[in-house]
Design an enzyme around this catalytic site. Structure first.
Site, PDB file in Angstrom:
ATOM      1  N   CYS A   1       0.986  -1.242  -0.135  1.00 11.01           N
ATOM      2  CA  CYS A   1       0.027   0.272   0.213  1.00 11.01           C
ATOM      3  C   CYS A   1       0.829   1.166  -0.019  1.00 11.01           C
ATOM      4  CB  CYS A   1      -0.748   0.012   1.219  1.00 11.01           C
ATOM      5  SG  CYS A   1      -2.312   1.049   1.200  1.00 11.01           S
ATOM      6  N   ILE A   2       0.505   2.070   0.911  1.00  9.40           N
ATOM      7  CA  ILE A   2       1.335   3.396   0.937  1.00  9.40           C
ATOM      8  C   ILE A   2       2.871   3.283   1.801  1.00  9.40           C
ATOM      9  CG2 ILE A   2       0.330   4.104   3.181  1.00  9.40           C
ATOM     10  CD1 ILE A   2       1.204   6.335   0.285  1.00  9.40           C
TER      11      ILE A   2
END
Length: 217
Positions: free
Chosen positions: A135-136
């Site tokens: 993800c991030i």
């Protein structure tokens, strides 16, 4: 049996760890025969978001205590993490990574990383042990691995540009795939930076876990 350290950033996509990503990570570690232990920094989170309304709340919450919600209380302070006791490291995403483990959410490419997170991440690098970030979470990697590290967050142009500006090398990637940096024994996947459903996230996370465990062998 391989043993994996998992770092969480709270509980809840908008201010902590992404719950689905965390559970899928732990599930696939168990299904693939690995053991794991979860950790989180014992700090106050940047802010609290009401996940029903999407609005900021006045609540003050602790990242470690929030992470315990996902793990049924089985989580330790990040300061306890000794890299010599583990074969690999995995970080699920969620905006807590960008708000609590670093300040990317506020400062973008001028971000700094929490000292404990940086210390632990670099300890696995120095020990030449594999890691997976999803993800991030890959925004942390130029600070942990240095210039030229290959990562993906999917295809978000703004975030990819920030990663490149910090010295990383962003590689566009589909939601159900992974990017492998063999030089650094590093695996990344977009997860909910792109996922539109649980199945999207599950396939990429499954591949990430499998590759990290293979590298640990």
């Amino acid at each position: 049996m391989k043993k994996v350290a998992v770092i969480l950033s709270g509980s809840g996509v908008f201010d902590g760890a992404e719950v689905n990503e965390t559970v899928l990570t732990l599930l696939h570690l168990a299904k693939q025969g690995a053991s794991y232990e979860c950790f989180a920094p014992d700090i106050e989170q940047m802010h609290t978001i009401n996940h029903l309304k999407g609005e900021e709340s006045s609540d003050k919450r602790n990242v470690l205590e929030e992470a315990a919600r996902i793990t049924r209380g089985e989580v330790r302070p990040l300061s306890d993490l000794d890299s010599t006791e583990f074969d690999a490291l995995i970080l699920p995403g969620g905006f807590g990574v960008a708000k609590n483990l670093c300040d990317f959410a506020v400062k973008g490419a001028d971000m700094t990383v929490n000292d404990e997170v940086l210390k632990v991440g670099r300890a696995f690098v120095d020990a030449k042990k594999p890691a997976g970030y999803m993800c991030i979470a890959p925004v942390l990697l130029p600070h942990i691995y240095g210039k030229g590290v290959k990562v993906t967050i999917g295809n978000d142009g703004e975030v990819a540009s920030a990663i490149n500006k910090m010295g990383g090398e962003h590689v566009n990637c589909g939601v159900r795939d992974i990017v492998v940096d063999d030089k650094h024994q590093l695996v990344t996947t977009p997860a909910y930076m792109l996922a539109e459903n649980l199945l999207d996230a599950e396939e990429g996370i499954s591949k990430l876990v499998e590759k990290v465990l293979y590298m640990a062998a």
